[in-house]
Structure formats: C-alpha cells, structure tokens
Design an enzyme around this catalytic site. Structure first.
Site, PDB file in Angstrom:
ATOM      1  N   ASP A   1      -8.071  -2.739  19.153  1.00 16.15           N
ATOM      2  CA  ASP A   1      -8.013  -1.671  18.153  1.00 16.15           C
ATOM      3  C   ASP A   1      -6.864  -0.749  18.543  1.00 16.15           C
ATOM      4  OD1 ASP A   1      -8.247   0.583  16.630  1.00 16.15           O
ATOM      5  OD2 ASP A   1     -10.397   0.871  17.004  1.00 16.15           O
TER       6      ASP A   1
ATOM      7  N   LYS B   1       2.058   7.437   5.779  1.00 13.35           N
ATOM      8  CA  LYS B   1       3.174   6.498   5.617  1.00 13.35           C
ATOM      9  C   LYS B   1       4.517   7.228   5.559  1.00 13.35           C
ATOM     10  CE  LYS B   1       1.045   2.504   5.687  1.00 13.35           C
ATOM     11  NZ  LYS B   1       1.265   1.554   6.772  1.00 13.35           N
TER      12      LYS B   1
ATOM     13  N   ASN C   1       2.602  -3.089  12.207  1.00 15.13           N
ATOM     14  CA  ASN C   1       2.210  -3.358  10.810  1.00 15.13           C
ATOM     15  C   ASN C   1       0.767  -2.985  10.505  1.00 15.13           C
ATOM     16  OD1 ASN C   1       2.143  -5.113   8.188  1.00 15.13           O
ATOM     17  ND2 ASN C   1       0.600  -6.043   9.520  1.00 15.13           N
TER      18      ASN C   1
ATOM     19  N   TYR D   1      -3.200   8.596   3.100  1.00 18.17           N
ATOM     20  CA  TYR D   1      -2.359   7.391   3.186  1.00 18.17           C
ATOM     21  C   TYR D   1      -0.896   7.741   2.957  1.00 18.17           C
ATOM     22  CZ  TYR D   1      -0.872   2.538   2.536  1.00 18.17           C
ATOM     23  OH  TYR D   1      -0.241   1.321   2.659  1.00 18.17           O
TER      24      TYR D   1
HETATM   25  N1  LIG Z   1      -0.644  -4.855   0.569  1.00 17.07           N
HETATM   26  C1  LIG Z   1       0.085  -3.886   0.038  1.00 17.07           C
HETATM   27  O1  LIG Z   1       0.211  -3.737  -1.187  1.00 17.07           O
HETATM   28  C2  LIG Z   1       0.811  -2.927   0.953  1.00 17.07           C
HETATM   29  C3  LIG Z   1       1.726  -2.058   0.374  1.00 17.07           C
HETATM   30  C4  LIG Z   1       2.414  -1.157   1.190  1.00 17.07           C
HETATM   31  C5  LIG Z   1       2.175  -1.132   2.563  1.00 17.07           C
HETATM   32  N2  LIG Z   1       1.265  -1.978   3.087  1.00 17.07           N
HETATM   33  C6  LIG Z   1       1.054  -1.899   4.534  1.00 17.07           C
HETATM   34  O2  LIG Z   1       1.233  -3.172   5.108  1.00 17.07           O
HETATM   35  C7  LIG Z   1       0.422  -3.293   6.282  1.00 17.07           C
HETATM   36  C8  LIG Z   1      -0.406  -4.573   6.198  1.00 17.07           C
HETATM   37  O3  LIG Z   1      -1.248  -4.501   5.053  1.00 17.07           O
HETATM   38  P1  LIG Z   1      -1.912  -5.797   4.386  1.00 17.07           P
HETATM   39  O4  LIG Z   1      -1.840  -5.601   2.931  1.00 17.07           O
HETATM   40  O5  LIG Z   1      -1.377  -7.022   4.995  1.00 17.07           O
HETATM   41  O6  LIG Z   1      -3.430  -5.568   4.827  1.00 17.07           O
HETATM   42  P2  LIG Z   1      -4.531  -6.617   5.373  1.00 17.07           P
HETATM   43  O7  LIG Z   1      -5.822  -5.877   5.319  1.00 17.07           O
HETATM   44  O8  LIG Z   1      -4.441  -7.911   4.656  1.00 17.07           O
HETATM   45  O9  LIG Z   1      -4.114  -6.822   6.880  1.00 17.07           O
HETATM   46  C9  LIG Z   1      -4.103  -5.748   7.778  1.00 17.07           C
HETATM   47  C10 LIG Z   1      -4.480  -6.239   9.144  1.00 17.07           C
HETATM   48  O10 LIG Z   1      -4.445  -5.107  10.050  1.00 17.07           O
HETATM   49  C11 LIG Z   1      -5.582  -5.197  10.897  1.00 17.07           C
HETATM   50  N3  LIG Z   1      -5.937  -3.876  11.419  1.00 17.07           N
HETATM   51  C12 LIG Z   1      -6.472  -2.841  10.718  1.00 17.07           C
HETATM   52  N4  LIG Z   1      -6.728  -1.811  11.531  1.00 17.07           N
HETATM   53  C13 LIG Z   1      -6.352  -2.193  12.772  1.00 17.07           C
HETATM   54  C14 LIG Z   1      -6.389  -1.568  14.050  1.00 17.07           C
HETATM   55  N5  LIG Z   1      -6.890  -0.347  14.207  1.00 17.07           N
HETATM   56  N6  LIG Z   1      -5.916  -2.240  15.116  1.00 17.07           N
HETATM   57  C15 LIG Z   1      -5.424  -3.509  14.968  1.00 17.07           C
HETATM   58  N7  LIG Z   1      -5.374  -4.143  13.794  1.00 17.07           N
HETATM   59  C16 LIG Z   1      -5.841  -3.503  12.703  1.00 17.07           C
HETATM   60  C17 LIG Z   1      -6.665  -5.774  10.012  1.00 17.07           C
HETATM   61  O11 LIG Z   1      -7.735  -6.334  10.771  1.00 17.07           O
HETATM   62  C18 LIG Z   1      -5.908  -6.803   9.195  1.00 17.07           C
HETATM   63  O12 LIG Z   1      -5.913  -8.080   9.798  1.00 17.07           O
HETATM   64  C19 LIG Z   1      -0.404  -2.010   6.350  1.00 17.07           C
HETATM   65  O13 LIG Z   1       0.213  -1.101   7.222  1.00 17.07           O
HETATM   66  C20 LIG Z   1      -0.348  -1.500   4.928  1.00 17.07           C
HETATM   67  O14 LIG Z   1      -0.538  -0.101   4.856  1.00 17.07           O
HETATM   68  C21 LIG Z   1       0.571  -2.884   2.322  1.00 17.07           C
END
Ligand SMILES: NC(=O)c1ccc[n+]([C@@H]2O[C@H](COP(=O)([O-])OP(=O)(O)OC[C@H]3O[C@@H](n4cnc5c(N)ncnc54)[C@H](O)[C@@H]3O)[C@@H](O)[C@H]2O)c1
Length: 266
Positions: free
Chosen positions: A68, A169, A95, A165
């Site tokens: 974590d 960001k 990420n 959020y």
């Molecule tokens: N999907 C979108 O539309 C989008 C848009 C802009 C930014 N993002 C950013 O991209 C990144 C990835 O998002 P995603 O859409 O792939 O989400 P996702 O939920 O598919 O994957 C995120 C991963 O991060 C892990 N995670 C969460 N908290 C954690 C912690 N405390 N320690 C370690 N791991 C942790 C989760 O277990 C998961 O496997 C994030 O930072 C998100 O804010 C996503």
C-alpha cells in the site's frame, strides 16, 4: 526494444493503465517491477492472467511487490526489493490512484486526508525515494533516471463534485514541475501524463458499456465531449509513458502530457 537493460517500477500495475504500461515496457525489454496494493490478480475488468504472468508468457521479465503506497514503510520496501533484484532503478512510473471525491460541503476532514494520502501523498513518497536513488546512480548519456507521474485531465479541468481528486491531481502536476526543475542538473527527467477518460475498472459504468453497448450518463457525456470518436484505452497511455521513459525523451522535463483525445484543446 527501446527499454532493453532498464529496470522500471510501475505502481498500480495489477490493473488498468498501470498494467498496460508494465506490459508495454516489458515488451520493450525492461525488467518491470509490478507494484500494487491488491495482489497481482488485476481486476475482473482487465481479464486474463496477473500482470507478471502476462509479461512472462510474452517472454518478458517481471517481479511483483505487493504494498500500500500510502504507507512510507511499504514504499521503502518496494524500492529496497527493486534494488535487491536489479541493482538500479532507471524508470519509475507513479501511477497508483483512485477516482473519488465529493463537493466541498460533503467533504469531511477525514475524507480529505484519505484522498490526499491516496492520490497525492503516495506519489510524493514514491517520487522522494525515486529521486533519492536516481541521484546517486551512474549516468547513461547524461541521464540518471526518468520519472513519469500519473496526473489527470481532471487536475487541469474541474470535474463536478470531485474536489479532492482534482486538487490532488493538480498537485501531482505541480510536484512534477518542481522536481523537474530541482533535479534537472542531476540528470533526472520528471514528467507527468494527464489522461482523459480511459476505459478501466475504476469507472464502474464502463463494465456495462463494454458488455452490452449501453452507456451510463457520465460515459455518454465523456464520449460526446471528447473530440476523438472514442474514449481512451490503457494502451494510449502506455504509448505516451514509453516515450517519456525512453531514450527519445532527452530534453522534455516538467511537462504535463495531455492524452485526452483532444478534450482540453476543445
Ligand atoms: N481511467 C481513467 O479514466 C483515468 C483518467 C485520468 C487519470 N487516471 C489515473 O490513472 C491511474 C490509474 O488508473 P486506472 O484507471 O488504471 O485505475 P485502476 O483502478 O484500473 O487501477 C489502479 C490500480 O492502482 C492500485 N492501487 C490503488 N491504490 C493503491 C495503493 N494505495 N497502493 C498501491 N496500489 C494501489 C489498484 O489496486 C489498481 O490495481 C490513477 O492514478 C488514475 O487517477 C485514470
């Protein structure tokens, strides 16, 4: 093989965008350290084997470290383990994050703190250790390491009702600029990606979108608002991350790369 011989830590790599980045980096020859809080199982949305298995079946090299990353001790463990298995850290993709938040009047101090811990403080912890390691490494063509942080289009525009959020960001983007300036002369390149709406497990509605062609209201809005005639795919973000992590990225630092299908240009 643009990352041959490099070691890359990718956080939040069990699922979604992180998983696509880890996979792409491994295909380009990197030894990828897959870090995630939930184990390597990924989400049901992603399907297929765990990220490390996926990489191995494609002939790549991966190591999984569970942790974590809001916990400083577990960030330490992640980097210690990476150094143990590879001896140096060329690339760090910070990420891990989760989309959540509420309007200010519904935001408790505890929720504010928890969301900042997850989406900003954890990236601070990862960046701090990444810089600490990279600064003492032998340079390759003047570069000691590359950091790629995951910000969001929603740190540039304000999503209705998601105060923590968008603030977190925006903080990630500003931390990126600050570190780029502070460590440029030490050969450390720091950039961030701001994805638009990407289809991953973290938007619950998209399970329906994929399964039966129907879309929830937020997805429908994103589709209409994005100039590209589709939403983002994790692979779109992986391509951008590859550039920022590769030897092609030599004079780009402190940049926030919008990968949003033109949303913020509109
Ligand atoms: N999907 C979108 O539309 C989008 C848009 C802009 C930014 N993002 C950013 O991209 C990144 C990835 O998002 P995603 O859409 O792939 O989400 P996702 O939920 O598919 O994957 C995120 C991963 O991060 C892990 N995670 C969460 N908290 C954690 C912690 N405390 N320690 C370690 N791991 C942790 C989760 O277990 C998961 O496997 C994030 O930072 C998100 O804010 C996503």
């Amino acid at each position: 093989m643009r990352l041959a011989g490099r070691t890359a830590v990718v956080t939040g790599a069990a699922a979604g965008i992180g998983r696509a980045i880890a996979r792409r980096f491994a295909q380009e020859g990197a030894h990828v350290v897959v870090a995630d809080v939930r184990g390597d199982a990924g989400s049901s949305r992603d399907g297929g084997p765990p990220t490390t298995k996926l990489i191995e079946t494609e002939g790549g090299l991966a190591t999984f470290v569970q942790g974590d990353l809001t916990d400083p001790a577990q960030v330490t463990e992640l980097f210690d383990r990476t150094l143990e298995v590879s001896g140096r850290i060329d690339i760090v993709v910070s990420n891990a994050g989760v989309f959540r938040g509420s309007p200010i009047l519904d935001t408790t101090v505890e929720a504010w703190d928890a969301d900042m811990d997850l989406n900003l403080r954890s990236q601070y912890l990862v960046n701090r250790r990444a810089v600490a390691e990279m600064i003492g490494q032998r340079e390759m063509d003047g570069i000691r390491g590359r950091i790629v942080n995951m910000a969001s289009q929603l740190g540039v525009t304000a999503p209705p009702g998601h105060l923590t959020y968008s603030v977190a960001k925006a903080g990630v983007a500003q931390m990126t600029r600050q570190l780029a300036v502070d460590y440029a002369r030490h050969g450390i390149i720091v950039n961030a990606i701001a994805p638009g709406r990407v289809i991953t497990g973290y938007h619950a509605g998209e399970a329906d979108y994929v399964a039966d062609g129907t879309v929830d209201a937020a997805t429908e809005y994103s589709l209409q608002r994005t100039p590209f005639p589709r939403l983002g795919r994790p692979e779109d973000i992986a391509g951008a991350a590859l550039f920022l992590a590769s030897d092609d990225c030599t004079f780009v630092s402190g940049h926030l790369l919008m990968v949003d299908g033109g949303w913020t240009a509109y």
